[in-house]
Design a protein around this motif. Structure first.
Motif, mmCIF file in Angstrom:
data_model
loop_
_atom_site.group_PDB
_atom_site.id
_atom_site.type_symbol
_atom_site.label_atom_id
_atom_site.label_comp_id
_atom_site.label_asym_id
_atom_site.label_seq_id
_atom_site.Cartn_x
_atom_site.Cartn_y
_atom_site.Cartn_z
ATOM 1 N N GLY A 1 0.791 -1.220 0.000
ATOM 2 C CA GLY A 1 0.000 0.000 0.000
ATOM 3 C C GLY A 1 0.823 1.270 0.000
ATOM 4 N N ALA A 2 0.101 2.374 0.189
ATOM 5 C CA ALA A 2 0.709 3.698 0.225
ATOM 6 C C ALA A 2 0.146 4.469 1.407
ATOM 7 C CB ALA A 2 0.416 4.438 -1.084
ATOM 8 N N ALA B 1 -2.532 6.769 -5.086
ATOM 9 C CA ALA B 1 -2.108 6.608 -3.690
ATOM 10 C C ALA B 1 -3.245 6.942 -2.730
ATOM 11 C CB ALA B 1 -0.900 7.499 -3.404
ATOM 12 N N LEU B 2 -4.050 7.920 -3.080
ATOM 13 C CA LEU B 2 -5.142 8.341 -2.216
ATOM 14 C C LEU B 2 -6.353 7.404 -2.280
ATOM 15 C CD1 LEU B 2 -5.043 12.167 -2.985
ATOM 16 C CD2 LEU B 2 -4.547 11.114 -0.764
ATOM 17 N N THR B 3 -6.446 6.667 -3.368
ATOM 18 C CA THR B 3 -7.644 5.836 -3.574
ATOM 19 C C THR B 3 -7.310 4.345 -3.557
ATOM 20 O OG1 THR B 3 -7.397 6.111 -5.985
ATOM 21 C CG2 THR B 3 -8.853 7.656 -4.833
ATOM 22 N N GLY C 1 -5.644 2.348 4.186
ATOM 23 C CA GLY C 1 -6.972 2.249 4.783
ATOM 24 C C GLY C 1 -7.937 1.493 3.902
ATOM 25 N N LYS C 2 -7.910 1.756 2.614
ATOM 26 C CA LYS C 2 -8.807 1.074 1.687
ATOM 27 C C LYS C 2 -8.406 -0.385 1.496
ATOM 28 C CE LYS C 2 -10.386 5.178 -0.749
ATOM 29 N NZ LYS C 2 -11.751 5.088 -0.210
ATOM 30 N N ILE C 3 -7.107 -0.646 1.517
ATOM 31 C CA ILE C 3 -6.641 -2.020 1.357
ATOM 32 C C ILE C 3 -7.066 -2.892 2.541
ATOM 33 C CG2 ILE C 3 -4.550 -3.453 1.370
ATOM 34 C CD1 ILE C 3 -3.265 -1.426 -0.481
ATOM 35 N N THR C 4 -6.926 -2.360 3.765
ATOM 36 C CA THR C 4 -7.335 -3.144 4.941
ATOM 37 C C THR C 4 -8.839 -3.354 4.959
ATOM 38 O OG1 THR C 4 -7.348 -1.108 6.254
ATOM 39 C CG2 THR C 4 -5.368 -2.440 6.347
ATOM 40 N N GLN C 5 -9.598 -2.369 4.468
ATOM 41 C CA GLN C 5 -11.051 -2.544 4.377
ATOM 42 C C GLN C 5 -11.400 -3.655 3.396
ATOM 43 O OE1 GLN C 5 -13.584 -0.865 6.157
ATOM 44 N NE2 GLN C 5 -14.750 -2.548 5.247
ATOM 45 N N LYS C 6 -10.680 -3.697 2.282
ATOM 46 C CA LYS C 6 -10.896 -4.738 1.279
ATOM 47 C C LYS C 6 -10.631 -6.122 1.867
ATOM 48 C CE LYS C 6 -9.149 -6.333 -3.224
ATOM 49 N NZ LYS C 6 -8.189 -6.040 -4.324
#
Length: 224
Positions: A21-22, A203-205, A210-215
């Motif tokens: 991630g970023a 990087a923001l999306t 945060g988005k990766i852990t939600q996925k």
């Protein structure tokens, strides 16, 4: 790795493909001219950057490219962060490019973005090896956050990233082609800027931790 898992007979519905991630909150976009003034570097100097903590891999193609780039841009600089092994420094000397390379040594996290922010282009040499096919280079997440284009090679997850999001140029594993992609970005500031803006957006999306852990959490619930 996704295709490898499918090829081994794993049900695609039970596969969750998670890249590295970023962290765009830590690695903020820095003004290039401000970064250079801070470090005493000239605004009109073409600057490349390669970031690593202590594993500086696949760099021979970079040094060979520096030889070619210096023929056109003799003031070219390459910022290389992290604890560089003596073998890498000797390799730079063998190719007579050590005068172009700025070895920063280990940098505290708060200083890293200032050094990398000096760069016009980030470099990620990525040879087609089983090791690279099966890994995500964490430096790519930092590069995306900082909003600059990257020159790399179409291998593993990096190939997918560049195909889907247009964050830079991919080159064949050939010094001449690697050089041509770098020169293209140096000489086409509009394209370079577009790639850099795409990188920050990604990087923001898509690659935000945060988005990766939600996925990943959603996948766990789905499987259970």
């Amino acid at each position: 790795m996704l295709q490898r898992a499918i090829g081994l007979g794993i049900n695609p519905e039970r596969i969750c493909h998670i890249s590295g991630g970023a962290d765009p909150e830590i690695f903020k976009v820095r003004n290039k001219h401000e970064c250079r003034r801070r470090l005493g570097l000239l605004d009109d100097t073409p600057i490349l950057a390669f970031s690593s903590l202590n594993s500086h891999l696949d760099l021979e193609i970079v040094f060979k490219s520096l030889v070619l780039i210096a023929q056109k841009y003799p003031s070219i600089k390459l910022i290389m962060t992290g604890q560089v092994k003596e073998s890498i420094k000797r390799l730079a000397q063998e190719y007579c490019v050590n005068k172009y390379v700025i070895f920063t040594g280990f940098l505290p996290l708060e200083e890293l973005s200032w050094h990398l922010g000096c760069a016009d282009i980030f470099l990620l040499p990525f040879a087609n090896t089983p090791y690279n096919i099966g890994r995500w280079p964490n430096k790519m997440g930092d590069y995306l956050c900082l909003g600059r284009p990257t020159v790399s090679n179409p291998v593993g997850d990096i190939k997918l990233l560049f195909e889907q999001h247009k964050v830079g140029c991919v080159a064949e594993w050939d010094p001449q082609d690697f050089t041509e992609k770098i020169l293209f970005l140096l000489e086409n500031p509009r394209a370079s800027n577009d790639f850099g803006q795409n990188a920050r957006k990604v990087a923001l999306t898509e690659y935000n931790w945060g988005k990766i852990t939600q996925k990943l959490g959603d996948f766990y619930y789905k499987v259970l």
